[in-house]
Design an enzyme around this catalytic site. Structure first.
Site, PDB file in Angstrom:
ATOM      1  CE  LYS A  83      -3.903   1.938   2.475  1.00  0.00           C
ATOM      2  NZ  LYS A  83      -4.787   1.874   3.751  1.00  0.00           N
ATOM      3  CB  SER A 158      -7.622   4.001   2.497  1.00  0.00           C
ATOM      4  OG  SER A 158      -7.155   3.256   3.626  1.00  0.00           O
ATOM      5  CB  SER A 182      -8.933   1.851   5.559  1.00  0.00           C
ATOM      6  OG  SER A 182      -9.211   2.969   5.769  1.00  0.00           O
TER       7      SER A 182
END
Length: 500
Positions: A83, A158, A182
């Site tokens: 990420k 996210s 997320s």
């Protein structure tokens, strides 16, 4: 080679076993994953910075070490997506923020270094919204990431890039992080598995507000077992996180146990189920699918009761403590370069400035009461099952759901209540695929356990995953890779880059 036998579609444990048996090389796996990215990423925009040369070099070295008879790490030769909130040496870490568009770290952060030391091969950075604020993966640096099951819909966030990369076969493992869902929301929307561990299990040494531990990193994969394998590496002892308990160099939990959870008899467990925790704004479409899925699973479960912990003040607690965290970490960006900061971060900083010291003190006290109520609830219940997200995936142009079944939402994160209900007391939570919603997009089932019973959550999820795989109406299906190959470039779509 067909899609069904393509190494890119192998799970982490499957690939690791084949590599150990010399039936697959790390180089062959890396090449297959690279080919998959190059074939379909134009349609989804999940892997936004790449180090294919570095991954191939690492794969060749891994094969050479194996040929020399050296011991193999638990993640030996496995590609992993990282990420864009974690540092990988030589690759940009932008946080999805225009302010950090040109930020290129020279060293791996602790999480990436640990994965690399275990044999994993970072392949690149996966997309996330600006500063991971919100559950729609869009930013002005890299643009939008689309749901691979329906390119018009939100992939969640996210950790949306990680979820999409997994669903599309870019890598068998990916990193995620979770404050209010997320990693759970995108995993649910994309049909993969995302695990939010208890506070401190995965050290968060870069967390600025160290004693407010709501945000944590966690593993993402295509199966529960693969998540457990990755967690066994991520759950390292590190005293720099005040919630990571380390005694004599070891944690209070056994990391190896995450990779080998014990079998559990679902019929012997006391299971609570809830559609909304009594407060989350859950839409009718989500409730209906959850009821249908639960009906199919009930014959395999024991004592099941429709009830939930007392979540009084959940919205207030989460709102205040979230805003405090954003105020501590992002206020300077809003003040110094407001034109480079998106609406979600700007709104959270403004919200933080509206709260007084009394508001924060009250929220902390409420959190203490909330935590104690959850502990009392889990004295009479072993696990809780609920939907992962309040709404089914919507058009990705929508920054966040402003209304749910006609009722307005209060903030850009209000719709994430099903996830942050368990964030507030720090309980482990996992989402697994469980059928498809009325629009044909994956639906996520969330399993929550007692605090620090992470191994138990993995065990129950693995049993449910096995049952679901045998139910034709609920069994997971991946995205149509052939259709993604033919799809137009997502970057050509109107609104690909959001406006501030």
């Amino acid at each position: 080679m067909t899609e069904a036998t393509n190494p890119a579609d192998l799970g982490a444990l499957q690939a690791r076993r084949l590599i150990a048996r010399r039936q697959l090389s790390a180089t062959e796996l890396a090449e297959a994953c690279i080919a998959r990215v190059e074939a379909v990423d134009h349609a989804v925009n999940a892997l936004v910075a790449r180090d294919f040369d570095g991954m191939l070099d690492g794969a060749r070295k891994a094969d050479a070490r194996q040929a020399a008879g050296e011991p193999l790490g638990p993640l030996h030769g496995l590609p992993v997506g990282i990420k864009d909130m974690n540092d990988v040496a030589g690759l940009p870490t932008t946080y999805g923020s225009e302010i950090f568009r040109d930020n290129v770290p020279t060293h791996d952060d602790a999480l990436v270094a640990g994965l690399r030391a275990a044999g994993a091969l970072p392949m690149g950075k996966t997309n996330n919204p600006e500063w991971s604020a919100g559950a729609n993966t869009r930013n002005r640096v890299y643009g939008t990431t689309a749901n691979p099951h329906d390119l018009t819909r939100n992939c969640g966030g996210s950790s949306g890039g990680s979820a999409v990369a997994l669903a599309c076969g870019y890598a068998p493992l990916a990193s995620g992080s979770d404050l209010g869902g997320s990693l759970r929301t995108p995993a649910a929307y994309c049909g993969v598995v995302g695990f939010r561990p208890s506070f401190g299990v995965v050290p968060g040494i870069g967390r600025v507000t160290g004693l407010l531990p709501q945000s944590t990193s966690g593993p993402m994969a295509r199966s529960v077992a693969d998540c457990g394998l990755m967690l066994s590496v991520m759950a390292a002892p590190d005293r720099r996180d005040p919630f990571t308990m380390v005694v004599d160099g070891r944690t209070a939990w056994d990391p190896a146990g995450f990779a080998n959870p014990k079998r559990v008899d679902l019929g012997s467990l006391r299971i609570a189920v809830t559609e909304d925790f009594g407060f989350a704004p859950t839409e009718a479409a989500t409730r209906n699918h959850f009821r249908t899925a639960l009906a199919a699973l009930l014959p395999f479960l024991g004592d099941v009761e429709d009830r939930a912990p007392d979540c009084t003040d959940a919205d207030r607690i989460f709102a205040v403590l979230r805003a405090v965290m954003f105020l501590a970490t992002h206020a300077k960006f809003v003040d110094e370069t407001p034109h480079l900061v998106g609406p979600n971060v700007t709104d959270n900083v403004a919200e933080g400035r509206r709260y007084s010291a009394a508001d924060v003190a009250q929220a902390l006290a409420m959190q203490g009461d909330y935590h104690r109520r959850w502990q009392a609830f889990f004295e009479t219940c072993d696990f809780l099952i609920c939907p992962t997200a309040t709404v089914v995936p919507r058009d990705w142009h929508e920054l966040y759901p402003t209304e749910i079944d006609g009722a307005p939402t209060r903030t850009y994160y209000h719709w994430l209540g099903l996830a942050y209900a368990s964030t507030i007391p720090g309980h482990p939570s996992i989402t697994i695929p469980c059928g498809r919603d009325a629009n044909g997009v994956p639906f996520g089932l969330q399993i929550i356990g007692r605090r620090h019973d992470d191994a138990g959550v993995l065990a129950v999820a693995a049993e449910l995953e096995s049952i679901i795989a045998g139910l034709p109406d609920l069994a997971p299906r991946g995205p149509d890779i052939a259709a993604l190959r033919r799809a137009p470039n997502l970057s050509d779509a109107l609104g690909f880059y959001p406006e501030n």
